[in-house]
Design a protein around this motif. Sequence first.
Motif, mmCIF file in Angstrom:
data_model
loop_
_atom_site.group_PDB
_atom_site.id
_atom_site.type_symbol
_atom_site.label_atom_id
_atom_site.label_comp_id
_atom_site.label_asym_id
_atom_site.label_seq_id
_atom_site.Cartn_x
_atom_site.Cartn_y
_atom_site.Cartn_z
ATOM 1 N N ARG A 5 -46.249 -33.326 -132.646
ATOM 2 C CA ARG A 5 -47.438 -33.904 -133.245
ATOM 3 C C ARG A 5 -48.399 -34.337 -132.145
ATOM 4 O O ARG A 5 -47.990 -34.859 -131.128
ATOM 5 C CB ARG A 5 -47.062 -35.097 -134.124
ATOM 6 C CG ARG A 5 -46.217 -34.713 -135.331
ATOM 7 C CD ARG A 5 -45.906 -35.953 -136.146
ATOM 8 N NE ARG A 5 -45.075 -35.630 -137.283
ATOM 9 C CZ ARG A 5 -45.543 -35.249 -138.465
ATOM 10 N NH1 ARG A 5 -46.856 -35.166 -138.632
ATOM 11 N NH2 ARG A 5 -44.749 -34.971 -139.454
ATOM 12 N N ARG A 6 -49.667 -34.180 -132.374
ATOM 13 C CA ARG A 6 -50.661 -34.495 -131.351
ATOM 14 C C ARG A 6 -50.640 -35.957 -130.939
ATOM 15 O O ARG A 6 -50.708 -36.246 -129.750
ATOM 16 C CB ARG A 6 -52.050 -34.092 -131.845
ATOM 17 C CG ARG A 6 -52.279 -32.603 -131.822
ATOM 18 C CD ARG A 6 -53.729 -32.275 -132.083
ATOM 19 N NE ARG A 6 -53.975 -30.847 -131.944
ATOM 20 C CZ ARG A 6 -55.165 -30.268 -132.089
ATOM 21 N NH1 ARG A 6 -56.222 -31.031 -132.381
ATOM 22 N NH2 ARG A 6 -55.317 -28.977 -131.946
ATOM 23 N N PRO A 7 -50.589 -36.907 -131.853
ATOM 24 C CA PRO A 7 -50.526 -38.306 -131.394
ATOM 25 C C PRO A 7 -49.325 -38.587 -130.508
ATOM 26 O O PRO A 7 -49.441 -39.303 -129.512
ATOM 27 C CB PRO A 7 -50.463 -39.098 -132.712
ATOM 28 C CG PRO A 7 -51.102 -38.201 -133.720
ATOM 29 C CD PRO A 7 -50.689 -36.826 -133.325
ATOM 30 N N LEU A 8 -48.165 -38.010 -130.856
ATOM 31 C CA LEU A 8 -46.977 -38.227 -130.034
ATOM 32 C C LEU A 8 -47.120 -37.558 -128.672
ATOM 33 O O LEU A 8 -46.705 -38.118 -127.651
ATOM 34 C CB LEU A 8 -45.737 -37.688 -130.763
ATOM 35 C CG LEU A 8 -45.351 -38.424 -132.062
ATOM 36 C CD1 LEU A 8 -44.138 -37.765 -132.690
ATOM 37 C CD2 LEU A 8 -45.089 -39.891 -131.759
ATOM 38 N N ALA A 9 -47.724 -36.368 -128.657
ATOM 39 C CA ALA A 9 -47.926 -35.679 -127.378
ATOM 40 C C ALA A 9 -48.879 -36.469 -126.488
ATOM 41 O O ALA A 9 -48.666 -36.607 -125.275
ATOM 42 C CB ALA A 9 -48.464 -34.263 -127.622
ATOM 43 N N ARG A 10 -49.927 -37.016 -127.085
ATOM 44 C CA ARG A 10 -50.872 -37.811 -126.297
ATOM 45 C C ARG A 10 -50.208 -39.082 -125.779
ATOM 46 O O ARG A 10 -50.454 -39.500 -124.637
ATOM 47 C CB ARG A 10 -52.090 -38.158 -127.149
ATOM 48 C CG ARG A 10 -52.968 -36.956 -127.487
ATOM 49 C CD ARG A 10 -54.105 -37.350 -128.393
ATOM 50 N NE ARG A 10 -54.950 -36.208 -128.721
ATOM 51 C CZ ARG A 10 -55.968 -36.250 -129.577
ATOM 52 N NH1 ARG A 10 -56.266 -37.402 -130.186
ATOM 53 N NH2 ARG A 10 -56.682 -35.170 -129.831
ATOM 54 N N LEU A 11 -49.385 -39.707 -126.619
ATOM 55 C CA LEU A 11 -48.696 -40.921 -126.188
ATOM 56 C C LEU A 11 -47.740 -40.616 -125.039
ATOM 57 O O LEU A 11 -47.679 -41.360 -124.046
ATOM 58 C CB LEU A 11 -47.943 -41.533 -127.373
ATOM 59 C CG LEU A 11 -47.108 -42.780 -127.066
ATOM 60 C CD1 LEU A 11 -48.004 -43.890 -126.537
ATOM 61 C CD2 LEU A 11 -46.339 -43.227 -128.296
ATOM 62 N N ALA A 12 -46.985 -39.504 -125.174
ATOM 63 C CA ALA A 12 -46.062 -39.133 -124.104
ATOM 64 C C ALA A 12 -46.810 -38.829 -122.808
ATOM 65 O O ALA A 12 -46.382 -39.208 -121.715
ATOM 66 C CB ALA A 12 -45.234 -37.917 -124.534
ATOM 67 N N ARG A 13 -47.947 -38.176 -122.929
ATOM 68 C CA ARG A 13 -48.740 -37.877 -121.735
ATOM 69 C C ARG A 13 -49.253 -39.158 -121.089
ATOM 70 O O ARG A 13 -49.192 -39.311 -119.864
ATOM 71 C CB ARG A 13 -49.911 -36.986 -122.117
ATOM 72 C CG ARG A 13 -50.834 -36.653 -120.950
ATOM 73 C CD ARG A 13 -52.118 -36.037 -121.434
ATOM 74 N NE ARG A 13 -53.061 -35.824 -120.335
ATOM 75 C CZ ARG A 13 -54.352 -35.569 -120.493
ATOM 76 N NH1 ARG A 13 -54.861 -35.494 -121.710
ATOM 77 N NH2 ARG A 13 -55.133 -35.392 -119.446
ATOM 78 N N ALA A 14 -49.747 -40.078 -121.907
ATOM 79 C CA ALA A 14 -50.275 -41.337 -121.365
ATOM 80 C C ALA A 14 -49.187 -42.126 -120.646
ATOM 81 O O ALA A 14 -49.384 -42.621 -119.530
ATOM 82 C CB ALA A 14 -50.895 -42.176 -122.488
#
Length: 431
Positions: A12-21
């Motif tokens: 999921r995009r929100p999870l991917a962004r959170l993991a990247r951050a």
Amino acid sequence: MTSPPARSLRPRRPLARLARALGEAVLTGRSGPAHPRPRWLSPRVPGFLGLLPFRTVDLVPIADLVLAFVLFRAVQSMNAGGAELSALTAALPLVLRNRWPLAAWRLAAVLAPLDAVTREQSTDLIYSADVVIMYLLVVYAVAVRCERHITIGVWIISIAGLWIIDLSLEAVGTLFLGGTMVTVAVLLGYNIQARRTAAGRLAEEERRSERALAGQAVLEERARIARELHDVVAHHMSVIAIQAEAVPLKAKGEVRLLEEGLAEIRTLSLAAMTEMRRVLGVLRDADGARDTGPQPGLGRLEELVATARSAGLTVTLSLGGDLLELPTAVSLSAYRIVQESLSNAMRHAPGSTVSIKIGRSGDELNIHVASSAGTRPAAEPATAGRPGHGLIGMRERVSMLGGSLWTGPVGTGFAVTAILPITQDDSAATA
């Protein structure tokens, strides 16, 4: 058995962004370059210290070093256990935060919890004032220098760390206060970064606008020079063409007359080249220098009339009023209008009679050039009905000075009448 939709296999995009951050905040992220300091934070070195290898003094790292030293000595002087670790916790991230803000935060995120667990507190607060000051300054530096997603990752880890430590030490009451201070530091730093970025973009846009205006000025300068060159080349080439056609007819085989005619053509050619160099002299070199050679004006009308007479025109010149104190722009424009009128007469009415009347009436310069029909066929009949650049150049010059221009056939000939306002504003002299 059917396979699930492809989108269900993607994170999921929100999870991917959170993991990247989180990943860039902890491991791979890097801080951006420092923004230029305001003048009050980066004053110039006094003149008597001119031998120093730097011109300005950055007060921020100096303040960090002073604060780190003060906190280190203050904590080290405590007689509580773990004073050495507490002193390093309060001082070392401050030393690093100006050059490596993200590395300083990572170090603080490791040392601060260890200090909170090992330090003996005389109050109910988990973190001492020195650690709070250090951590807030480091988080602020991260928010000012790092990208937004890295700042969000730092904020999430900071809040999560506060929550875990507060629960483990049964001090839930400090979670709200610590989270509020960290959030304020992050928001303040991000706001400063946004303002500095916007200011940098605005400065860049202003520089681009200045470059565009400079480029436009260059193009206008080149267009002006092209008009000047057209006037010069058209006039002199017309004279040379007429002379080249008339000399053999006039010489009738006599060598002396032929040599005189060719010498006159050579003289006209050299004059044309000289005037072309003078016009090109307005081009500045890399150092901003320019040729100071004078532009032609009404003082050179006699030369112009003599050249036209040598090409076979019968020219009468009548001057009235004080024409010596005219502004350069008016004198230059009047000269060019007369020059173009004579060139047109040479091209379209060879052998014609041309009357030139120039007079000053108050704050106006009146120019009237009238030519009769030619006594010989025009040398360029194919272009007789085609509009050229000469009349356009006249109109541009007159319009630039705020004057009026009338052109058109009169009887069997052609007439040009111009009225130029006389002002002392010489700013348009080179236009």
